[in-house]
Design a protein around this motif. Structure first.
Motif, PDB file in Angstrom:
ATOM      1  N   GLY A 108       0.847  -1.199   0.000  1.00  0.00           N
ATOM      2  CA  GLY A 108       0.000   0.000   0.000  1.00  0.00           C
ATOM      3  C   GLY A 108       0.869   1.231   0.000  1.00  0.00           C
ATOM      4  N   GLU A 109       0.685   2.082   0.992  1.00  0.00           N
ATOM      5  CA  GLU A 109       1.437   3.334   1.086  1.00  0.00           C
ATOM      6  C   GLU A 109       2.556   3.255   2.108  1.00  0.00           C
ATOM      7  OE1 GLU A 109       0.714   5.692  -1.127  1.00  0.00           O
ATOM      8  OE2 GLU A 109      -0.768   4.249  -1.835  1.00  0.00           O
ATOM      9  N   SER A 110       2.876   2.030   2.538  1.00  0.00           N
ATOM     10  CA  SER A 110       3.866   1.889   3.610  1.00  0.00           C
ATOM     11  C   SER A 110       4.992   0.947   3.232  1.00  0.00           C
ATOM     12  CB  SER A 110       3.178   1.357   4.883  1.00  0.00           C
ATOM     13  OG  SER A 110       2.266   2.308   5.386  1.00  0.00           O
ATOM     14  N   LEU A 111       6.081   1.102   3.989  1.00  0.00           N
ATOM     15  CA  LEU A 111       7.235   0.229   3.886  1.00  0.00           C
ATOM     16  C   LEU A 111       7.186  -0.675   5.116  1.00  0.00           C
ATOM     17  CD1 LEU A 111       9.854  -0.149   2.223  1.00  0.00           C
ATOM     18  CD2 LEU A 111      10.928   1.559   3.725  1.00  0.00           C
ATOM     19  N   LEU A 112       7.248  -1.984   4.900  1.00  0.00           N
ATOM     20  CA  LEU A 112       7.145  -2.938   6.011  1.00  0.00           C
ATOM     21  C   LEU A 112       8.478  -3.625   6.228  1.00  0.00           C
ATOM     22  CD1 LEU A 112       4.128  -2.427   5.603  1.00  0.00           C
ATOM     23  CD2 LEU A 112       3.746  -4.869   5.905  1.00  0.00           C
ATOM     24  N   CYS A 113       8.995  -3.504   7.447  1.00  0.00           N
ATOM     25  CA  CYS A 113      10.270  -4.120   7.786  1.00  0.00           C
ATOM     26  C   CYS A 113      10.174  -5.635   7.600  1.00  0.00           C
ATOM     27  CB  CYS A 113      10.651  -3.774   9.228  1.00  0.00           C
ATOM     28  SG  CYS A 113      12.229  -4.481   9.727  1.00  0.00           S
ATOM     29  N   ALA A 114      11.240  -6.210   7.024  1.00  0.00           N
ATOM     30  CA  ALA A 114      11.239  -7.646   6.728  1.00  0.00           C
ATOM     31  C   ALA A 114      11.336  -8.498   7.984  1.00  0.00           C
ATOM     32  CB  ALA A 114      12.417  -7.965   5.799  1.00  0.00           C
ATOM     33  N   HIS A 160      10.132  -7.931  11.558  1.00  0.00           N
ATOM     34  CA  HIS A 160       8.970  -8.101  12.431  1.00  0.00           C
ATOM     35  C   HIS A 160       7.777  -7.280  11.972  1.00  0.00           C
ATOM     36  CE1 HIS A 160      12.779  -8.386  14.809  1.00  0.00           C
ATOM     37  NE2 HIS A 160      12.290  -9.599  15.025  1.00  0.00           N
ATOM     38  N   GLY A 161       7.877  -6.741  10.762  1.00  0.00           N
ATOM     39  CA  GLY A 161       6.702  -6.133  10.145  1.00  0.00           C
ATOM     40  C   GLY A 161       6.340  -4.732  10.566  1.00  0.00           C
ATOM     41  N   TRP A 162       7.223  -4.035  11.287  1.00  0.00           N
ATOM     42  CA  TRP A 162       6.878  -2.651  11.612  1.00  0.00           C
ATOM     43  C   TRP A 162       6.661  -1.886  10.307  1.00  0.00           C
ATOM     44  CZ3 TRP A 162       9.599  -0.008  16.341  1.00  0.00           C
ATOM     45  CH2 TRP A 162       9.421  -0.805  17.479  1.00  0.00           C
ATOM     46  N   ASP A 163       5.704  -0.948  10.347  1.00  0.00           N
ATOM     47  CA  ASP A 163       5.317  -0.237   9.129  1.00  0.00           C
ATOM     48  C   ASP A 163       5.689   1.233   9.217  1.00  0.00           C
ATOM     49  OD1 ASP A 163       3.093  -0.022  11.175  1.00  0.00           O
ATOM     50  OD2 ASP A 163       2.462   1.472   9.686  1.00  0.00           O
ATOM     51  N   PHE A 164       6.023   1.800   8.081  1.00  0.00           N
ATOM     52  CA  PHE A 164       6.386   3.222   8.008  1.00  0.00           C
ATOM     53  C   PHE A 164       5.809   3.785   6.718  1.00  0.00           C
ATOM     54  CE2 PHE A 164       9.569   0.744  10.190  1.00  0.00           C
ATOM     55  CZ  PHE A 164       9.605   1.369  11.425  1.00  0.00           C
ATOM     56  N   ARG A 165       5.035   4.845   6.843  1.00  0.00           N
ATOM     57  CA  ARG A 165       4.439   5.432   5.641  1.00  0.00           C
ATOM     58  C   ARG A 165       5.516   6.036   4.747  1.00  0.00           C
ATOM     59  NH1 ARG A 165      -0.864   6.228   4.592  1.00  0.00           N
ATOM     60  NH2 ARG A 165      -0.169   7.899   3.200  1.00  0.00           N
ATOM     61  N   GLU A 191       1.860   3.809  11.041  1.00  0.00           N
ATOM     62  CA  GLU A 191       0.422   3.944  11.292  1.00  0.00           C
ATOM     63  C   GLU A 191       0.032   3.146  12.532  1.00  0.00           C
ATOM     64  OE1 GLU A 191      -1.616   2.905   7.650  1.00  0.00           O
ATOM     65  OE2 GLU A 191      -1.632   5.017   7.071  1.00  0.00           O
ATOM     66  N   ALA A 192       0.782   2.069  12.825  1.00  0.00           N
ATOM     67  CA  ALA A 192       0.468   1.235  13.982  1.00  0.00           C
ATOM     68  C   ALA A 192       0.817   1.940  15.287  1.00  0.00           C
ATOM     69  CB  ALA A 192       1.209  -0.099  13.887  1.00  0.00           C
ATOM     70  N   ASN A 193       1.880   2.716  15.278  1.00  0.00           N
ATOM     71  CA  ASN A 193       2.306   3.454  16.467  1.00  0.00           C
ATOM     72  C   ASN A 193       3.009   4.718  15.991  1.00  0.00           C
ATOM     73  OD1 ASN A 193       3.432   4.533  18.741  1.00  0.00           O
ATOM     74  ND2 ASN A 193       4.373   2.630  19.447  1.00  0.00           N
ATOM     75  N   LEU A 248      10.751   6.499  10.729  1.00  0.00           N
ATOM     76  CA  LEU A 248      12.019   6.631  10.035  1.00  0.00           C
ATOM     77  C   LEU A 248      12.109   8.080   9.586  1.00  0.00           C
ATOM     78  CD1 LEU A 248      11.835   3.495   7.695  1.00  0.00           C
ATOM     79  CD2 LEU A 248      13.255   3.741   9.747  1.00  0.00           C
ATOM     80  N   HIS A 249      13.241   8.708   9.833  1.00  0.00           N
ATOM     81  CA  HIS A 249      13.402  10.086   9.384  1.00  0.00           C
ATOM     82  C   HIS A 249      13.237  10.132   7.863  1.00  0.00           C
ATOM     83  CE1 HIS A 249      14.889  14.212   9.459  1.00  0.00           C
ATOM     84  NE2 HIS A 249      15.522  13.911   8.338  1.00  0.00           N
ATOM     85  N   ARG A 250      12.454  11.097   7.406  1.00  0.00           N
ATOM     86  CA  ARG A 250      12.290  11.276   5.961  1.00  0.00           C
ATOM     87  C   ARG A 250      13.129  12.470   5.530  1.00  0.00           C
ATOM     88  NH1 ARG A 250       8.893  13.309   1.727  1.00  0.00           N
ATOM     89  NH2 ARG A 250       8.371  11.651   0.259  1.00  0.00           N
TER      90      ARG A 250
END
Ligand code: FES
Length: 125
Positions: free
Chosen positions: A60-66, A68-73, A80-82, A87-89
Motif C-alpha cells: 500500500g502506502e507503507s514500507l514494512l520491515c522484513a 517483524h513487520g513494523w510499518d512506516f508510511r 500507522e500502527a504506532n 524513520l526520518h524522511r
C-alpha cells in the motif's frame, strides 16, 4: 536545497518501482523508494532492532520491515500502527536532466551528528 549543497545519491532510472534500495551517504544508510513518479528517501535502519530497510517490502502506502513487520508510511516515515515510531524522511528531489536522486548533504550530516547510533550497523540482531 541550494545547488552546491545537493548530493546525487542514485540514478533515478535505475530505481525499480516500489523496490526499496539502500544507499550509504558517509556513515548514514538511506532507503530509497520510487513509487511511479514519487520518491521517498528515509533513514535505512528500522528503529525496532536495526534491520536494513532495503530488505523491507512496500505494501500500500507503507514500507514494512522484513524482520517483524513494523510499518512506516512512505510519505512521512511515520508508523500507522504506532505514531511514535518513525524513520526520518529526508528532503529529496529528482533531477531528471541528470537522471539523479538528490538530497541535502547538510541534512544528512546533521542527522548523523544527532543520531550517532547510525554508526552501529553491526548491532542489528
Ligand atoms: S527490526 Fe524492524 S520490525 Fe523488528
Amino acid at each position: 536545497m541550494r545547488g552546491d549543497e545537493e548530493l546525487a545519491i542514485a540514478r533515478w532510472s535505475a530505481l525499480g518501482d516500489r523496490q526499496p534500495t539502500m544507499v550509504r551517504v558517509g556513515e548514514v544508510e538511506l532507503v530509497l523508494v520510487r513509487d511511479g513518479d514519487a520518491l521517498s528517501v528515509l533513514y535505512g535502519r528500522c528503529p525496532h532492532r536495526g534491520a536494513p530497510m532495503g530488505d523491507a517490502r512496500v505494501e500500500g502506502e507503507s514500507l514494512l520491515c522484513a524482520e517483524h513487520g513494523w510499518d512506516f508510511r512512505l510519505d512521512t516515515g511515520v508508523s500507522e500502527a504506532n505514531t511514535e515510531d518513525c524513520l526520518h524522511r529526508f528532503a529529496s528531489r529528482i533531477d531528471r536532466r541528470r537522471d539523479a536522486v538528490m538530497v541535502d548533504r547538510r541534512e544528512v550530516e546533521r542527522f548523523f551528528l544527532e543520531h550517532p547510533h547510525a554508526l552501529r550497523r553491526d548491532d542489528f540482531l
